[in-house]
Write an enzyme that holds these catalytic residues in place. Structure first.
Site, PDB file in Angstrom:
ATOM      1  CB  SER A 140      30.557  34.831  11.778  1.00 40.80           C
ATOM      2  OG  SER A 140      29.256  34.963  12.238  1.00 40.80           O
ATOM      3  CB  SER A 188      27.723  32.009  12.257  1.00 39.61           C
ATOM      4  OG  SER A 188      28.519  32.585  11.247  1.00 39.61           O
ATOM      5  CE  LYS A 216      30.132  30.280   8.894  1.00 44.12           C
ATOM      6  NZ  LYS A 216      30.233  31.702   9.294  1.00 44.12           N
TER       7      LYS A 216
HETATM    8  N1  GLN Z   1      26.270  37.378  15.135  1.00 45.27           N
HETATM    9  C1  GLN Z   1      26.073  38.102  13.935  1.00 45.27           C
HETATM   10  C2  GLN Z   1      24.740  37.760  13.320  1.00 45.27           C
HETATM   11  O1  GLN Z   1      24.082  36.944  13.844  1.00 45.27           O
HETATM   12  C3  GLN Z   1      27.197  37.859  12.972  1.00 45.27           C
HETATM   13  C4  GLN Z   1      27.000  36.721  12.056  1.00 45.27           C
HETATM   14  C5  GLN Z   1      28.073  36.596  11.004  1.00 45.27           C
HETATM   15  O2  GLN Z   1      29.082  37.295  11.006  1.00 45.27           O
HETATM   16  N2  GLN Z   1      27.840  35.698  10.059  1.00 45.27           N
HETATM   17  O3  GLN Z   1      24.360  38.300  12.334  1.00 45.27           O
END
Ligand code: GLN
Length: 489
Positions: free
Chosen positions: A178, A154, A79
């Site tokens: 994410s 994400s 990532k």
């Molecule tokens: N969807 C969640 C957020 O927007 C999780 C994001 C993540 O785990 N990086 O914070």
């Protein structure tokens, strides 16, 4: 699903395939299919071929394949918020476009030491804030099961790459879901380890008390193999604790008698199709000899607001370092220092990141600190206690990963609060620091995958992955996407 890592390692070890041929095949597939999936934002073609050559040379000179490491020659993606020395690490933000870290993240270092070959950095929501990958400054990644849908977020690029066979595995980060949510949307396995199991050194922080790194794979066994390699104590991360013992060798051990608690509130909050697949999965576990225990945790209703208040507060503090002075984007026309900082941050952060910084600073500001931040921190403690009492009655918790299948593009952008609410099943594991895995358990009416989530006690990845492995064996990987794209090797 058989292990893809083991299958490819056997081909390489038996010299049915050279590492250079394998990597070349993946790079060609990326060239062909990445324009559709938008999984990669930087492809490290040159470095990948060099690494592949080194693996081939080592194998010829040593005569044994074990020498270069247990992941020798296996192509993967990181990532774009994981620091890679000299290679662009942008967090998919205009703020860090062109930024090349001066050091390696510990996970990347471990993977290099084990011979894995980096194909490139994968797409993500800007600074990991989002659920559809669409807040990325490079545009969102698409779902390999059906590119008319998003890959999730994400870590959407990592899931699109693994699902679309443009990488054998991906390493993502999970702050509120994410890793698990895109794995669920793309029919893959996503493991968020216990907080502290994997070093966060070199992971560009979103919310430090929640962030954890982990693998996205096509099989449970690959997730276990990678967990065993990555979970090491690291002096450079004071919260890192490593792990108890390797989990991969125990995957086949019995799960008869295992007590699985069903989180009813999370199940009944999901779409009909998701509920239906989960009910079926519960029956499968019963037929495997597990004992199903119904649980009710009314406090779960607070999990999403508690997560967003605390995560935004931590993000506001972590992202304070992007001031246009030390590194990253900087405007060149400004009056005084304040204007320079203000203009830089307004121009280089996207709308979602700005919203969260504002929200985070608000809940921390004097006059509101007690009403929001402190109350959320208190409720986090109460939620942790509520989950601990569940683990007094059972060994694992079961819930959907997401209450729906993948979104259509634009949905998350148009419906921010509704999208935050879709994190209702995943944030609990981050709030409590627990390990959790998502694995495919069926398909919705639109043909898109449905994910099941299992949550374990602290450092109980062994039990967690064992249950997941038995489920996967029983369903014979029937829910994995059947694809025509990607690398066919
Ligand atoms: N969807 C969640 C957020 O927007 C999780 C994001 C993540 O785990 N990086 O914070």
């Amino acid at each position: 699903m058989p292990s893809e890592i083991k299958r490819l390692r056997a081909l390489l070890a038996n010299r049915k395939l050279s590492c250079q041929e394998l990597v070349m095949a993946y790079l060609r597939a990326i060239e062909r299919d990445n324009p559709v999936l938008n999984a990669y934002v930087h492809v490290t073609q040159h470095q990948a071929m060099q690494a592949a050559r080194r693996v081939d040379e080592m194998q010829t000179s040593s005569g044994t394949f074990e020498e270069p490491g247990p992941l020798a020659g296996i192509p993967f993606t990181l990532k774009d918020n994981i620091s890679t020395l000299g290679l662009e690490t942008s967090c998919c933000s205009k703020m860090l476009t062109g930024y090349r870290p001066s050091y390696d993240a510990t996970v990347w270092k471990i993977l290099q030491d084990n011979g894995a070959v980096l194909l490139g950095k994968s797409n993500m929501d800007e600074f990991a804030m989002g659920s559809s990958c669409e807040t990325s400054c490079f545009g969102g990644a698409r779902n390999p099961c059906n590119p008319n849908y998003v890959a999730g977020g994400s870590s959407g690029g990592a899931a699109a790459a693994v699902g679309g066979r443009l990488a054998v595995f991906g390493i993502g980060s999970d702050t509120g879901g994410s890793i698990r949510q895109p794995a669920s949307f793309c029919g893959l396995v996503g493991l968020k380890p216990t907080y502290g199991a994997v070093s966060r050194y070199g992971l560009i922080a979103y919310a430090s008390s929640f962030d954890q790194l982990g693998p996205i794979t096509r099989s449970v066994e690959d997730a276990a193999i990678l967990f065993d390699i990555l979970a090491q104590k690291d002096e450079k991360d004071s919260t890192s604790r490593g792990k108890k013992e390797p989990v991969a060798p125990g995957l086949q051990n019995e799960i008869r008698g295992l007590r699985i608690g069903v989180l009813r509130e999370l199940l009944s909050g999901a779409d009909d199709a998701v509920q239906c697949c989960l009910e079926q999965a519960i029956k499968t576990f019963e037929s495997l000899g597990a004992q199903i225990i119904e649980l009710s945790v009314p406090m779960l209703a607070y999990a999403v607001p508690v997560y967003y208040i605390l995560a935004c507060a931590e993000a506001a503090s972590n992202l304070g370092r992007y001031d246009g002075i030390r590194y990253g984007y900087a405007v060149d026309s400004y009056g005084d220092l304040d204007e320079r900082i203000c203009k830089t941050r307004s121009q280089a952060f996207g709308r979602e990141v700005q919203r969260r910084i504002l929200l985070g600073n608000f809940v921390l500001s004097s006059g509101y600190h007690q009403a929001y931040y402190q109350r959320a921190a208190h409720l986090r403690g109460e939620l942790i206690k509520a989950v601990a009492s569940c683990f007094a009655k059972c060994d694992l918790l079961l819930a959907p990963t997401v209450p729906s299948t993948a979104f259509l593009p634009g949905f998350a952008q148009r419906n921010s609060v509704q999208t935050y609410q879709t994190d209702q099943c995943t944030v609990l594991a981050n709030l409590a620091g627990l390990p959790a895995v998502s694995l495919p358990c069926g398909c919705g009416p639109n043909g898109l995958p449905v994910g099941m989530q299992l949550i374990g006690g602290c450092f109980e990845e062994g039990i967690l992955l064992r249950a997941a492995w038995h489920f996967e064996q029983d369903t014979a990987g029937a829910f994995l996407p059947k694809l025509e794209m990607g690398c066919g090797l």
